[in-house]
Write an enzyme that holds these catalytic residues in place. Structure first.
Site, PDB file in Angstrom:
ATOM      1  N   GLY A  88       0.934  20.458  51.482  1.00 44.94           N
ATOM      2  CA  GLY A  88       1.663  20.453  50.083  1.00 44.94           C
ATOM      3  C   GLY A  88       2.462  21.841  49.689  1.00 44.94           C
ATOM      4  O   GLY A  88       2.747  22.400  50.513  1.00 44.94           O
ATOM      5  N   SER A  89       2.184  22.059  48.327  1.00 43.46           N
ATOM      6  CA  SER A  89       2.983  23.133  47.845  1.00 43.46           C
ATOM      7  C   SER A  89       2.248  24.604  48.347  1.00 43.46           C
ATOM      8  O   SER A  89       0.906  24.346  48.315  1.00 43.46           O
ATOM      9  CB  SER A  89       3.300  23.258  46.342  1.00 43.46           C
ATOM     10  OG  SER A  89       1.718  23.064  45.869  1.00 43.46           O
TER      11      SER A  89
ATOM     12  N   PHE B 219      14.300  21.049  46.633  1.00 40.94           N
ATOM     13  CA  PHE B 219      13.671  19.546  46.915  1.00 40.94           C
ATOM     14  C   PHE B 219      14.523  18.541  46.651  1.00 40.94           C
ATOM     15  O   PHE B 219      14.069  17.455  45.350  1.00 40.94           O
ATOM     16  CB  PHE B 219      12.339  19.577  46.333  1.00 40.94           C
ATOM     17  CG  PHE B 219      11.217  19.164  47.366  1.00 40.94           C
ATOM     18  CD1 PHE B 219      11.262  20.121  48.574  1.00 40.94           C
ATOM     19  CD2 PHE B 219      10.351  18.211  47.407  1.00 40.94           C
ATOM     20  CE1 PHE B 219      10.396  20.078  49.599  1.00 40.94           C
ATOM     21  CE2 PHE B 219       9.322  18.091  48.415  1.00 40.94           C
ATOM     22  CZ  PHE B 219       9.297  18.855  49.450  1.00 40.94           C
TER      23      PHE B 219
ATOM     24  N   CYS C 116       9.980  19.299  53.667  1.00 39.66           N
ATOM     25  CA  CYS C 116       9.598  20.839  53.666  1.00 39.66           C
ATOM     26  C   CYS C 116      10.381  21.441  54.710  1.00 39.66           C
ATOM     27  O   CYS C 116      10.583  22.612  54.436  1.00 39.66           O
ATOM     28  CB  CYS C 116       8.204  20.648  53.998  1.00 39.66           C
ATOM     29  SG  CYS C 116       7.640  19.833  55.640  1.00 39.66           S
TER      30      CYS C 116
ATOM     31  N   THR D 235      -2.916  15.197  51.192  1.00 37.64           N
ATOM     32  CA  THR D 235      -1.523  15.084  51.778  1.00 37.64           C
ATOM     33  C   THR D 235      -0.389  15.036  50.606  1.00 37.64           C
ATOM     34  O   THR D 235      -0.859  14.335  49.462  1.00 37.64           O
ATOM     35  CB  THR D 235      -1.451  13.748  52.698  1.00 37.64           C
ATOM     36  OG1 THR D 235      -1.934  12.748  51.948  1.00 37.64           O
ATOM     37  CG2 THR D 235      -2.019  14.192  53.737  1.00 37.64           C
ATOM     38  N   PRO D 236       0.717  15.166  50.827  1.00 37.44           N
ATOM     39  CA  PRO D 236       1.891  14.948  49.718  1.00 37.44           C
ATOM     40  C   PRO D 236       2.443  13.604  49.657  1.00 37.44           C
ATOM     41  O   PRO D 236       2.345  12.857  50.546  1.00 37.44           O
ATOM     42  CB  PRO D 236       2.721  16.111  49.965  1.00 37.44           C
ATOM     43  CG  PRO D 236       2.717  15.988  51.694  1.00 37.44           C
ATOM     44  CD  PRO D 236       1.341  15.651  51.970  1.00 37.44           C
ATOM     45  N   TRP D 237       3.416  13.580  48.632  1.00 37.32           N
ATOM     46  CA  TRP D 237       4.049  12.457  48.483  1.00 37.32           C
ATOM     47  C   TRP D 237       5.592  12.131  49.498  1.00 37.32           C
ATOM     48  O   TRP D 237       5.951  11.083  49.590  1.00 37.32           O
ATOM     49  CB  TRP D 237       4.406  12.067  46.955  1.00 37.32           C
ATOM     50  CG  TRP D 237       5.155  13.356  46.562  1.00 37.32           C
ATOM     51  CD1 TRP D 237       4.721  14.209  45.603  1.00 37.32           C
ATOM     52  CD2 TRP D 237       6.484  13.719  46.622  1.00 37.32           C
ATOM     53  NE1 TRP D 237       5.603  15.124  45.441  1.00 37.32           N
ATOM     54  CE2 TRP D 237       6.691  14.762  46.059  1.00 37.32           C
ATOM     55  CE3 TRP D 237       7.546  12.961  47.381  1.00 37.32           C
ATOM     56  CZ2 TRP D 237       7.964  15.583  45.865  1.00 37.32           C
ATOM     57  CZ3 TRP D 237       9.016  13.662  47.298  1.00 37.32           C
ATOM     58  CH2 TRP D 237       9.023  14.827  46.582  1.00 37.32           C
TER      59      TRP D 237
ATOM     60  N   LYS E 282      -7.296  12.096  51.052  1.00 41.55           N
ATOM     61  CA  LYS E 282      -6.745  12.012  49.664  1.00 41.55           C
ATOM     62  C   LYS E 282      -5.381  11.976  49.573  1.00 41.55           C
ATOM     63  O   LYS E 282      -4.756  13.212  49.871  1.00 41.55           O
ATOM     64  CB  LYS E 282      -7.479  13.262  48.774  1.00 41.55           C
ATOM     65  CG  LYS E 282      -7.538  13.090  47.508  1.00 41.55           C
ATOM     66  CD  LYS E 282      -6.471  12.898  46.534  1.00 41.55           C
ATOM     67  CE  LYS E 282      -5.606  14.006  46.146  1.00 41.55           C
ATOM     68  NZ  LYS E 282      -4.368  13.639  45.581  1.00 41.55           N
TER      69      LYS E 282
HETATM   70  P1  NAP Z   1       1.287  19.373  45.820  1.00 45.99           P
HETATM   71  O1  NAP Z   1       1.596  19.362  44.391  1.00 45.99           O
HETATM   72  O2  NAP Z   1       1.022  20.879  46.305  1.00 45.99           O
HETATM   73  O3  NAP Z   1       0.574  18.197  46.106  1.00 45.99           O
HETATM   74  C1  NAP Z   1      -0.267  17.936  47.419  1.00 45.99           C
HETATM   75  C2  NAP Z   1      -1.445  17.250  47.202  1.00 45.99           C
HETATM   76  O4  NAP Z   1      -2.365  18.248  46.673  1.00 45.99           O
HETATM   77  C3  NAP Z   1      -1.567  16.104  46.208  1.00 45.99           C
HETATM   78  O5  NAP Z   1      -2.395  15.083  47.222  1.00 45.99           O
HETATM   79  C4  NAP Z   1      -2.152  16.579  45.173  1.00 45.99           C
HETATM   80  O6  NAP Z   1      -2.758  15.687  44.322  1.00 45.99           O
HETATM   81  C5  NAP Z   1      -2.957  17.455  45.600  1.00 45.99           C
HETATM   82  N1  NAP Z   1      -3.398  18.820  44.660  1.00 45.99           N
HETATM   83  C6  NAP Z   1      -2.742  19.159  43.666  1.00 45.99           C
HETATM   84  N2  NAP Z   1      -3.414  19.992  43.031  1.00 45.99           N
HETATM   85  C7  NAP Z   1      -4.557  20.165  43.762  1.00 45.99           C
HETATM   86  C8  NAP Z   1      -5.717  21.178  43.701  1.00 45.99           C
HETATM   87  N3  NAP Z   1      -5.769  21.999  42.444  1.00 45.99           N
HETATM   88  N4  NAP Z   1      -6.642  20.887  44.559  1.00 45.99           N
HETATM   89  C9  NAP Z   1      -6.627  19.997  45.499  1.00 45.99           C
HETATM   90  N5  NAP Z   1      -5.487  19.257  45.753  1.00 45.99           N
HETATM   91  C10 NAP Z   1      -4.347  19.410  44.879  1.00 45.99           C
HETATM   92  O7  NAP Z   1       2.560  19.060  46.496  1.00 45.99           O
HETATM   93  P2  NAP Z   1       3.769  17.782  46.509  1.00 45.99           P
HETATM   94  O8  NAP Z   1       4.609  18.127  45.316  1.00 45.99           O
HETATM   95  O9  NAP Z   1       2.864  16.570  46.579  1.00 45.99           O
HETATM   96  O10 NAP Z   1       4.459  17.913  47.839  1.00 45.99           O
HETATM   97  C11 NAP Z   1       5.611  18.708  47.864  1.00 45.99           C
HETATM   98  C12 NAP Z   1       5.404  20.052  48.551  1.00 45.99           C
HETATM   99  O11 NAP Z   1       4.577  20.065  49.690  1.00 45.99           O
HETATM  100  C13 NAP Z   1       6.497  20.919  49.097  1.00 45.99           C
HETATM  101  O12 NAP Z   1       6.155  22.443  48.606  1.00 45.99           O
HETATM  102  C14 NAP Z   1       6.426  20.903  50.404  1.00 45.99           C
HETATM  103  O13 NAP Z   1       7.392  21.854  51.241  1.00 45.99           O
HETATM  104  C15 NAP Z   1       5.357  20.814  50.673  1.00 45.99           C
HETATM  105  N6  NAP Z   1       5.230  20.027  52.166  1.00 45.99           N
HETATM  106  C16 NAP Z   1       4.988  20.827  53.237  1.00 45.99           C
HETATM  107  C17 NAP Z   1       5.071  20.243  54.443  1.00 45.99           C
HETATM  108  C18 NAP Z   1       4.704  20.931  55.787  1.00 45.99           C
HETATM  109  O14 NAP Z   1       4.560  20.277  56.900  1.00 45.99           O
HETATM  110  N7  NAP Z   1       4.448  22.245  55.732  1.00 45.99           N
HETATM  111  C19 NAP Z   1       5.297  18.771  54.613  1.00 45.99           C
HETATM  112  C20 NAP Z   1       5.759  18.134  53.753  1.00 45.99           C
HETATM  113  C21 NAP Z   1       5.497  18.851  52.269  1.00 45.99           C
HETATM  114  P3  NAP Z   1      -2.154  14.802  43.319  1.00 45.99           P
HETATM  115  O15 NAP Z   1      -0.947  14.227  43.635  1.00 45.99           O
HETATM  116  O16 NAP Z   1      -3.259  13.797  42.923  1.00 45.99           O
HETATM  117  O17 NAP Z   1      -1.898  15.785  42.118  1.00 45.99           O
END
Ligand code: NAP
Length: 475
Positions: free
Chosen positions: A224-225, A379, A280, A145-147, A171
């Protein structure tokens, strides 16, 4: 500084190295949380599998009662948990309280849905046969999950997964693990059996690989992204691991000249500024019909300038800090790029203060199509406005994106509203509504915004396997 352990198989586990958690409003270190290596994550999956064999046998009603008990614990501790969200994420306290309230609502929604994992009986084609369609839990679910909504997005996955009879290993994001620790404390206080819900933290790619490659983990659910979503899709190929993906968004807002201006301004404002623009489903591109373009731009700018920006713990704030320096630099780069391409800066545009990661609420008008802010997630509380003339043009601009998570439109015409909802390429559409999400309805993206749906009855189905049982009978 407080040190938080992880919640593993019903025990609290504190091992170094520790992950430090910062307050984005001050840059200060708030706390630290234990981390574990890939081998220990594998153990968590094994413990979750052992717990699954018992948890799946409970009646849905009993699993629902556990979810209600977690919701009760969260409600009891709501003030303190909301404060934790604001401290680690930065959002204004009232919005953190809203996140806690929505979390409780998700838990109660899926507590009731737990009783409704219906199968069906299908009419037979051949004499002597009867056909049942049966729903079963999948097994162990790994969640990442994201932050940006650190509590509610974890529960949006955990509640339906547990309701359906699965067990769950979470996680959380490295910036915001304290909300996950608070959730684990509520799970422990609610008396869930050991191993049904666990929290792991550590090297994200390693944990992701363990979830994808370990055969005991039957599904990976990710928010996440899109960039990380692509990595998970590639990693899932070897084991054909089922994935649910809630990825990035780039929501358009279409404002037509047949709506009362204040409704469009207020709707676009909340869609833009909620969660400091770090949602998001945040409005990224605001397209306004030319006949009301100047009037909308000046009314919207006045409202943006009136937004109170500051530490989320200070009462009355509308906008908090961005999550970190990278987030701040990206927002500033989007502004610089748009202005360099000819956009007009109507307000804001700069970093606010030297402490924390604050930015002035910013409005850019006449943003040309190639600008970064019209293509990538900004963002941040940075609004990009551009004009359109016809409905067809507006729809084409809205759909000109690889993302398709959400879209908004403001119109006084019912006919137009139906044309829009049929044409807009987005999983969630707010018509005259800047806050469209609810526990009761499905949420998710089309195009590169993801696979699958959360919430609603679809949210439970995402954690159920469908089996067909054909019975040969002597009748
Ligand atoms: P992110 O960088 O993709 O990180 C999300 C999660 O993935 C974190 O727990 C991160 O861990 C983990 N992660 C990073 N690299 C990974 C890898 N190689 N393998 C497995 N897990 C990995 O996204 P974010 O910056 O936290 O969140 C913002 C993004 O989330 C934006 O793009 C937003 O639009 C999207 N989002 C989407 C929704 C939806 O419902 N569609 C909702 C909210 C947010 P670490 O933190 O430990 O690096």
């Amino acid at each position: 500084m407080k040190t938080h352990p992880l919640y593993l198989n019903g025990d609290w586990f504190a091992a170094s190295p520790f992950q430090q958690v910062n307050n984005p409003a001050t840059g200060e270190i708030l706390a630290q949380v234990a981390t574990i290596d890939r081998q220990r994550v594998a153990q968590a999956l094994a413990d979750a599998h052992a717990a699954f064999l018992r948890w799946r046998k409970l009646p849905g009603k009993t699993r629902g009662e556990f979810l209600h008990a977690i919701a009760d614990e969260i409600e009891t501790r709501s003030a303190e948990i909301a404060r934790t969200i604001t401290l680690e994420n930065g959002k204004p306290l009232a919005q953190s309280q809203g996140e806690v309230g929505m979390t409780v609502d998700h838990l109660r929604w899926f507590a009731e849905e737990a009783r409704r994992a219906y199968g069906r009986i299908v009419p037979h084609q051949v004499d002597g046969k009867r056909h049942l369609v049966v729903k079963s839990p999948l097994g162990v679910v790994g969640a990442i999950t994201p932050w940006n909504f650190p509590l509610v997005l974890a529960v949006r996955k955990m509640a339906p997964a547990l309701a359906a009879g699965n067990t769950f290993v979470l996680k959380p994001a490295e910036q915001t693990p304290l909300s996950a620790v608070a959730l684990a404390e509520c799970v422990a206080a609610a008396g869930l059996p050991n191993g049904v819900f666990q929290v792991v933290l550590g090297d994200a790619p390693e944990i992701g690989r363990e979830f994808l490659e370990n055969p005991l983990c039957r599904k990976v659910t990710f928010t996440g992204s899109t960039e990380v979503g692509r990595l998970l899709i590639a990693g899932a190929a070897a084991t054909v691991k089922p994935l649910s993906l809630e990825l990035g968004g780039h929501a358009p807002v279409l404002v037509f000249d047949d709506i009362e201006l204040h409704r469009a301004v207020e709707g676009a404002l909340i869609a833009k500024t909620r969660n400091t623009g770090q949602s998001c489903i945040a409005a990224n591109r605001i397209y306004v019909q030319r006949s009301i373009y100047d009037e909308f731009a000046s009314a919207f700018t006045a409202r943006m300038q009136a937004m109170k920006v500051g530490d989320g713990l200070t009462p009355g704030m509308d906008i908090g800090p961005l999550i970190d320096d990278a987030g701040l630099q990206k927002a500033l780069a989007h502004i610089e790029d748009a202005v360099a391409r000819g956009a007009r800066l109507l307000c804001g545009g700069k970093r606010l203060g030297a402490q924390g990661y604050f930015i002035e609420p910013t409005v850019l008008a006449d943003v040309p199509p190639g600008a970064l802010c019209l293509r990538e997630e900004t963002f941040a509380p940075v609004a990009a406005i551009a004009p359109f003339d016809t409905e067809e043009e507006a729809i084409a601009q809205a759909n000109d994106s690889s993302y398709g998570l959400s879209a908004y439109a403001f119109t006084g015409s019912l006919d137009r509203a139906f044309r829009l909802l049929e044409s807009l390429e987005a999983g969630t559409i707010g018509i005259n509504d800047g806050v469209p999400s609810t526990s009761n309805c499905p949420f998710g993206g089309v195009k590169q915004s993801g696979w699958g749906r959360e919430l609603g009855s679809e949210g439970l189905d995402a954690f159920l396997e469908t089996k067909h049982v054909s019975l040969g009978l002597q009748l």
